[in-house]
Write an enzyme that holds these catalytic residues in place. Sequence first.
Site, PDB file in Angstrom:
ATOM      1  CE  LYS A  20      -3.868  -2.382   2.304  1.00 28.04           C
ATOM      2  NZ  LYS A  20      -4.639  -2.513   3.575  1.00 28.04           N
ATOM      3  CE1 TYR A  60      -9.324  -3.339   0.754  1.00 29.80           C
ATOM      4  CE2 TYR A  60      -8.526  -1.321  -0.267  1.00 29.80           C
ATOM      5  CZ  TYR A  60      -8.291  -2.483   0.452  1.00 29.80           C
ATOM      6  OH  TYR A  60      -7.012  -2.796   0.860  1.00 29.80           O
ATOM      7  CG  PHE A  68     -12.898   1.523   7.860  1.00 28.62           C
ATOM      8  CD1 PHE A  68     -12.423   0.962   6.675  1.00 28.62           C
ATOM      9  CD2 PHE A  68     -13.531   0.698   8.773  1.00 28.62           C
ATOM     10  CE1 PHE A  68     -12.583  -0.391   6.399  1.00 28.62           C
ATOM     11  CE2 PHE A  68     -13.698  -0.663   8.510  1.00 28.62           C
ATOM     12  CZ  PHE A  68     -13.220  -1.200   7.313  1.00 28.62           C
ATOM     13  NE  ARG A  96      -6.195 -12.904   4.679  1.00 28.60           N
ATOM     14  CZ  ARG A  96      -6.982 -11.829   4.815  1.00 28.60           C
ATOM     15  NH1 ARG A  96      -6.865 -10.804   3.956  1.00 28.60           N
ATOM     16  NH2 ARG A  96      -7.854 -11.756   5.775  1.00 28.60           N
ATOM     17  CB  THR A 102      -6.999  -6.616   9.743  1.00 27.04           C
ATOM     18  OG1 THR A 102      -7.440  -7.718   8.939  1.00 27.04           O
ATOM     19  CG2 THR A 102      -7.401  -5.316   9.083  1.00 27.04           C
ATOM     20  NE  ARG A 113      -2.016  -6.045   7.019  1.00 29.24           N
ATOM     21  CZ  ARG A 113      -3.162  -6.556   6.591  1.00 29.24           C
ATOM     22  NH1 ARG A 113      -3.721  -7.558   7.254  1.00 29.24           N
ATOM     23  NH2 ARG A 113      -3.734  -6.086   5.498  1.00 29.24           N
ATOM     24  CG  ASN A 123      -3.354  -2.715   7.074  1.00 30.19           C
ATOM     25  OD1 ASN A 123      -3.280  -2.172   5.970  1.00 30.19           O
ATOM     26  ND2 ASN A 123      -4.370  -3.479   7.432  1.00 30.19           N
ATOM     27  CG  HIS A 126      -4.969  -6.396  -0.508  1.00 32.72           C
ATOM     28  ND1 HIS A 126      -6.185  -6.511   0.140  1.00 32.72           N
ATOM     29  CD2 HIS A 126      -5.036  -7.233  -1.589  1.00 32.72           C
ATOM     30  CE1 HIS A 126      -6.950  -7.362  -0.537  1.00 32.72           C
ATOM     31  NE2 HIS A 126      -6.280  -7.810  -1.592  1.00 32.72           N
ATOM     32  CD  GLU A 137      -8.672  -9.200  -3.880  1.00 30.45           C
ATOM     33  OE1 GLU A 137      -7.482  -9.439  -3.567  1.00 30.45           O
ATOM     34  OE2 GLU A 137      -9.579  -9.074  -3.027  1.00 30.45           O
TER      35      GLU A 137
HETATM   36  P1  IDP Z   1      -7.483  -7.325   5.443  1.00 36.50           P
HETATM   37  O1  IDP Z   1      -6.713  -6.283   4.651  1.00 36.50           O
HETATM   38  O2  IDP Z   1      -6.644  -7.868   6.570  1.00 36.50           O
HETATM   39  O3  IDP Z   1      -8.092  -8.392   4.578  1.00 36.50           O
HETATM   40  P2  IDP Z   1     -10.180  -6.188   5.696  1.00 36.50           P
HETATM   41  O4  IDP Z   1     -11.079  -6.405   6.849  1.00 36.50           O
HETATM   42  O5  IDP Z   1     -10.494  -6.870   4.400  1.00 36.50           O
HETATM   43  O6  IDP Z   1      -8.684  -6.549   6.185  1.00 36.50           O
HETATM   44  O7  IDP Z   1     -10.086  -4.616   5.456  1.00 36.50           O
HETATM   45  C1  IDP Z   1      -9.443  -4.122   4.313  1.00 36.50           C
HETATM   46  C2  IDP Z   1      -8.591  -2.938   4.707  1.00 36.50           C
HETATM   47  O8  IDP Z   1      -9.422  -1.893   5.205  1.00 36.50           O
HETATM   48  C3  IDP Z   1      -7.596  -3.202   5.845  1.00 36.50           C
HETATM   49  O9  IDP Z   1      -6.401  -3.830   5.422  1.00 36.50           O
HETATM   50  C4  IDP Z   1      -7.358  -1.790   6.336  1.00 36.50           C
HETATM   51  O10 IDP Z   1      -6.463  -1.080   5.469  1.00 36.50           O
HETATM   52  C5  IDP Z   1      -8.737  -1.171   6.211  1.00 36.50           C
HETATM   53  N1  IDP Z   1      -9.485  -1.300   7.474  1.00 36.50           N
HETATM   54  C6  IDP Z   1     -10.149  -2.387   7.944  1.00 36.50           C
HETATM   55  N2  IDP Z   1     -10.700  -2.133   9.146  1.00 36.50           N
HETATM   56  C7  IDP Z   1     -10.399  -0.847   9.425  1.00 36.50           C
HETATM   57  C8  IDP Z   1     -10.676   0.008  10.545  1.00 36.50           C
HETATM   58  O11 IDP Z   1     -11.332  -0.371  11.516  1.00 36.50           O
HETATM   59  N3  IDP Z   1     -10.175   1.289  10.473  1.00 36.50           N
HETATM   60  C9  IDP Z   1      -9.451   1.732   9.416  1.00 36.50           C
HETATM   61  N4  IDP Z   1      -9.164   0.959   8.355  1.00 36.50           N
HETATM   62  C10 IDP Z   1      -9.620  -0.306   8.364  1.00 36.50           C
HETATM   63 MG    MG Z   2      -9.634  -8.267   3.149  1.00 38.08          MG
END
Ligand code: IDP
Ligand code: MG
Length: 160
Positions: A20, A60, A68, A96, A102, A113, A123, A126, A137
């Site tokens: 990212k 997304y 968010f 993963r 996350t 991470r 973070n 992806h 994707e």
């Molecule tokens: P992942 O990237 O671990 O699969 P997801 O739940 O799919 O996590 O969320 C996608 C992305 O959205 C996360 O990697 C993060 O950048 C962002 N995100 C998820 N939850 C939050 C939050 O509570 N606050 C801010 N950003 C979030």
């Molecule tokens: Mg995800």
Amino acid sequence: FLPHLVASLEQVEQTYVMVKPDGVQRGLVGEIISRFERKGFKLTGLKLFQCPKELAEEHYKDLKAKAFYPSLIDYITSGPVVCMAWEGVGVVASARKLIGSTDPLQAEPGTIRGDLAVQTGRNVIHGSDSPENGKRETALWFKEGELCEWTPVQAPWLRE
Ligand code: IDP
Ligand code: MG
């Protein structure tokens, strides 16, 4: 019963991994790519890319209802990302694991991470969450002709 035949029937998966904008800005691209390289998966696509808003929204779309979501779209489009396609047996779940939870504060040390980030909203990386999304994707982020089919010389030293 022929074990080598069973192994060859194992499903080769594709996953979409992306450094990212914070990872690019912080100079973590080489560090992150090298973790996947050293693991032994096959890189089939790689590019530095400024993501347009429409693509971020499509990628997304499942998170559209989240509070968010607007800041997530701003974050992903705030600077160049590094798009990667990786291939291998079990690559989706393994990527993963290499990436970690996350929330970077919950992510285990040793994960990307867990080692390199502190906040969910920054973070650094992806990774697709299922083989189906890995295919979807990869097709979303790479055009035809941008992926390479090749056989790494190390292949027989990674899998018997
Ligand atoms: P992942 O990237 O671990 O699969 P997801 O739940 O799919 O996590 O969320 C996608 C992305 O959205 C996360 O990697 C993060 O950048 C962002 N995100 C998820 N939850 C939050 C939050 O509570 N606050 C801010 N950003 C979030
Ligand atoms: Mg995800």
